[in-house]
Design an enzyme around this catalytic site. Sequence first.
Site, PDB file in Angstrom:
ATOM      1  N   ARG A 124       0.786  -1.248   0.000  1.00 31.13           N
ATOM      2  CA  ARG A 124       0.000   0.000   0.000  1.00 31.13           C
ATOM      3  C   ARG A 124       0.811   1.288   0.000  1.00 31.13           C
ATOM      4  NH1 ARG A 124      -4.056  -2.780  -1.960  1.00 31.13           N
ATOM      5  NH2 ARG A 124      -5.288  -3.928  -0.456  1.00 31.13           N
ATOM      6  N   ASP A 136      -1.487  -6.027 -11.890  1.00 33.64           N
ATOM      7  CA  ASP A 136      -2.365  -6.685 -10.913  1.00 33.64           C
ATOM      8  C   ASP A 136      -3.363  -5.702 -10.296  1.00 33.64           C
ATOM      9  OD1 ASP A 136      -3.364  -8.755  -9.218  1.00 33.64           O
ATOM     10  OD2 ASP A 136      -2.274  -7.810  -7.572  1.00 33.64           O
ATOM     11  N   HIS A 189      -3.382 -10.757 -13.613  1.00 35.81           N
ATOM     12  CA  HIS A 189      -4.605 -10.948 -12.819  1.00 35.81           C
ATOM     13  C   HIS A 189      -5.653 -11.407 -13.828  1.00 35.81           C
ATOM     14  CE1 HIS A 189      -7.558  -9.379  -9.610  1.00 35.81           C
ATOM     15  NE2 HIS A 189      -8.290  -9.884 -10.577  1.00 35.81           N
ATOM     16  N   GLY A 223     -10.171  -8.176  -0.559  1.00 33.06           N
ATOM     17  CA  GLY A 223      -8.824  -8.445  -0.058  1.00 33.06           C
ATOM     18  C   GLY A 223      -8.781  -9.067   1.319  1.00 33.06           C
ATOM     19  N   ASP A 275      -1.124 -12.867  -1.748  1.00 36.56           N
ATOM     20  CA  ASP A 275      -2.057 -11.812  -2.145  1.00 36.56           C
ATOM     21  C   ASP A 275      -2.513 -11.048  -0.892  1.00 36.56           C
ATOM     22  OD1 ASP A 275      -3.552 -10.080  -3.647  1.00 36.56           O
ATOM     23  OD2 ASP A 275      -5.074 -11.540  -4.244  1.00 36.56           O
TER      24      ASP A 275
HETATM   25 ZN    ZN Z   1      -4.890  -9.634  -8.361  1.00 36.56          ZN
END
Ligand code: ZN
Length: 426
Positions: free
Chosen positions: A59, A147, A174, A325, A306
């Site tokens: 992030r 991604d 992705h 997520g 991930d």
């Molecule tokens: Zn992804």
Amino acid sequence: MILIRNVRLVDAMGERGPLDVLIGEGRILSLEGGEAKQVVDGTGCFLAPGFLDLHAHLREPGEEVKEDLFSGLLAAVRGGYTDLVSMPNTKPPVDTPEAVRALKEKAKALGLARLHPAAALTEKQEGKTLTPAGLLQEAGAVLLTDDGRTNEDAGVLAAGLLMAAPLGLPVAVHAEDAGLRRNGVMNDGPLADLLGLPGNPTEAEAARIARDLEVLRYALRRSPATPRLHVQHLSTKRGLELVREAKRAGLPVTAEATPHHLTLTEEALRTFDPLFKVAPPLRGEEDREALLEGLLDGTLDAIATDHAPHTLAEKEMDLLRAPFGIPSLEVAFPLLYTELHLKRGFPLRRLVELFTDGPRRVLGLPPLHLEEGTEASLVLLDPKERPVDPQGFASKARFSPWTGWRLGGWPVLTLVEGRIVHEALE
Ligand SMILES: [Zn+2]
């Protein structure tokens, strides 16, 4: 000098020991003991090469309220990771050599896990204009990916593979067809219908993987160097079958699966809890079983987290609005050690390989085996059971779909080049 006494060794080659491992000058000096200032009793534990995560969202820059390099890389070493590939879908995206260099330098100064940034395949991850792959690689990028976005233009992906091929850089995708995925928040099927939630079908992933494999075939035919395609967070039986067939046909494709797709199914969505909202979505049991098969037969090369942290406030919104997520850096290995190895007899050697040499091969790195002279980037794992408690996470995302699960195999000591970066010995 550190001596880890009476410890079992596990790497991609197999299991050995117990042995006395002497560590100094950043390397394994001896497997036959010796004199050391610091002595660690490894009785009952096992020592493995440090883990490499191919897929984590840290992030930074831009969303440090969710995670930053410090909290993310601390979470990594607590999870046994000595190396980590950060995804470039930050704000702004990592699409310049300067941005890659800045991340690498800042991470290096922290002295935790080693950061290997992935860079965007296209400018701003918009899927239109390719980024300067050679300069990004020079700055330290190890992988190119958009991604989070889905590479809608096959021509751009083809050009990206052709550009990255002579550099030996893998291009990671992705793989979801945006049109088929629509606004799905869970796996499409009878359960989504029953719950009245918009579904994201398995065919969205399979169709995109099929297309991407054709793009790879084209790039392979057109390029003197070998283009390498890596499929991220593979979640479906059909997608897995496509990758298996492609590998058998000799296509240079690799693939990863996540801890959540390996241990949870769409059934978790019956709670309507956004904790279980992730992209691609949790699938059915048949898909999960297929992934486990794929781990065993080599269709899957790596387990990648991930790790996707968000604020609790975001994850407490209703299921339709909450972000996708699941954070998992700190629980990934214990989770799979317990659920796959202890409960289902999945071979420990192969499990460790999926955290070490498997992902290393995807990046073109040499294997890391526990021998005299090997770099001492290591993790000591304790089989003793304890429950998952997100309140103790180093990650800013202090929530987990696995809260309360009793797991063994926790990392109690992590070393990077002989330096202790995490210690939780009793
Ligand atoms: Zn992804």
